[in-house]
Design a protein around this motif. Structure first.
Motif, short mmCIF file in Angstrom:
data_model
loop_
_atom_site.label_atom_id
_atom_site.label_comp_id
_atom_site.label_asym_id
_atom_site.label_seq_id
_atom_site.Cartn_x
_atom_site.Cartn_y
_atom_site.Cartn_z
N LEU A 276 2.89 -11.36 8.09
CA LEU A 276 4.00 -10.40 8.10
C LEU A 276 3.44 -9.04 7.78
O LEU A 276 2.62 -8.89 6.87
N GLN A 277 3.88 -8.04 8.54
CA GLN A 277 3.42 -6.68 8.32
C GLN A 277 4.58 -5.75 8.65
O GLN A 277 5.17 -5.85 9.73
N THR A 278 4.91 -4.85 7.74
CA THR A 278 5.97 -3.89 8.01
C THR A 278 5.74 -2.62 7.20
O THR A 278 4.98 -2.61 6.23
N ASP A 279 6.38 -1.56 7.61
CA ASP A 279 6.31 -0.30 6.88
C ASP A 279 7.47 -0.24 5.89
O ASP A 279 8.49 -0.91 6.07
N PHE A 280 7.32 0.58 4.88
CA PHE A 280 8.42 0.81 3.95
C PHE A 280 8.45 2.26 3.53
O PHE A 280 7.48 2.99 3.67
N GLY B 14 4.71 3.59 3.03
CA GLY B 14 3.74 2.56 2.71
C GLY B 14 3.75 1.44 3.71
O GLY B 14 4.51 1.45 4.69
N ARG B 15 2.89 0.45 3.48
CA ARG B 15 2.78 -0.70 4.36
C ARG B 15 2.77 -1.96 3.50
O ARG B 15 2.11 -2.01 2.48
N ARG C 108 11.45 -1.32 6.32
CA ARG C 108 11.95 -1.01 7.67
C ARG C 108 11.66 -2.18 8.59
O ARG C 108 10.58 -2.76 8.56
N GLY C 109 12.63 -2.55 9.39
CA GLY C 109 12.43 -3.61 10.37
C GLY C 109 12.68 -5.00 9.82
O GLY C 109 12.56 -5.97 10.55
N ILE D 278 0.87 -1.17 0.00
CA ILE D 278 0.00 0.00 0.00
C ILE D 278 0.91 1.23 0.00
O ILE D 278 1.60 1.49 0.98
N PHE D 279 0.91 1.97 -1.11
CA PHE D 279 1.74 3.16 -1.26
C PHE D 279 0.90 4.39 -0.97
O PHE D 279 -0.22 4.52 -1.47
N ASN D 280 1.44 5.32 -0.15
CA ASN D 280 0.72 6.56 0.09
C ASN D 280 1.49 7.74 -0.49
O ASN D 280 2.59 7.59 -1.01
N ASP D 281 0.91 8.92 -0.40
CA ASP D 281 1.46 10.09 -1.08
C ASP D 281 2.57 10.81 -0.33
O ASP D 281 3.09 11.81 -0.82
#
Length: 124
Positions: free
Chosen positions: A73-77, A61-62, A91-92, A54-57
């Motif tokens: 699995l869940q992480t931010d990017f 993203g996630r 990240r992470g 999921i990319f945001n502006d």
């Protein structure tokens, strides 16, 4: 006269604060991208692994990996764009390399593809 000047200064501060605008990002990568089709079997049961970006502006993203109905699995990017190449830094997750991707238009839809040609995801 001091009250009037104070009132004018307060009004000027309020008007200048309201005039600032946040730049809108209309990049074509913004939105939800997914990959499905990886079948995982545990003995007699089988489930489908779905990967979702999921990319945001604001260049964040996630990322999710969903096995059946469970998020495994869940992480931010963080993402950036240089020319037509997008770079995703997770990240992470130390063992996951940085992805370098580009957007390709095909008959099947809009596809995210690694720079080496491997298909990664399709726009939802």
């Amino acid at each position: 006269m001091k009250k009037f000047l104070s009132l004018m200064a307060i009004c000027a501060i309020i008007f200048s604060a309201n005039c600032s605008r946040v730049e809108q990002n209309n990049d074509p990568i913004i939105g939800i991208w997914f990959q499905t089709g990886t079948e995982i079997s545990n003995g007699s049961s089988k489930s489908i692994l779905r990967k979702e970006w999921i990319f945001n502006d604001v260049y964040l993203g996630r990322y999710h990996e969903i096995n059946g109905n469970n998020i495994t699995l869940q992480t931010d990017f963080k993402w950036s764009k240089e020319g037509d190449i997008y770079t995703i830094e997770y990240r992470g997750l130390e063992n996951v390399p940085v992805d370098r991707l580009k957007i390709i238009e095909t008959d099947q839809g809009t596809i995210l593809e690694k720079v080496d040609g491997e298909h990664v995801a399709i726009r939802e």
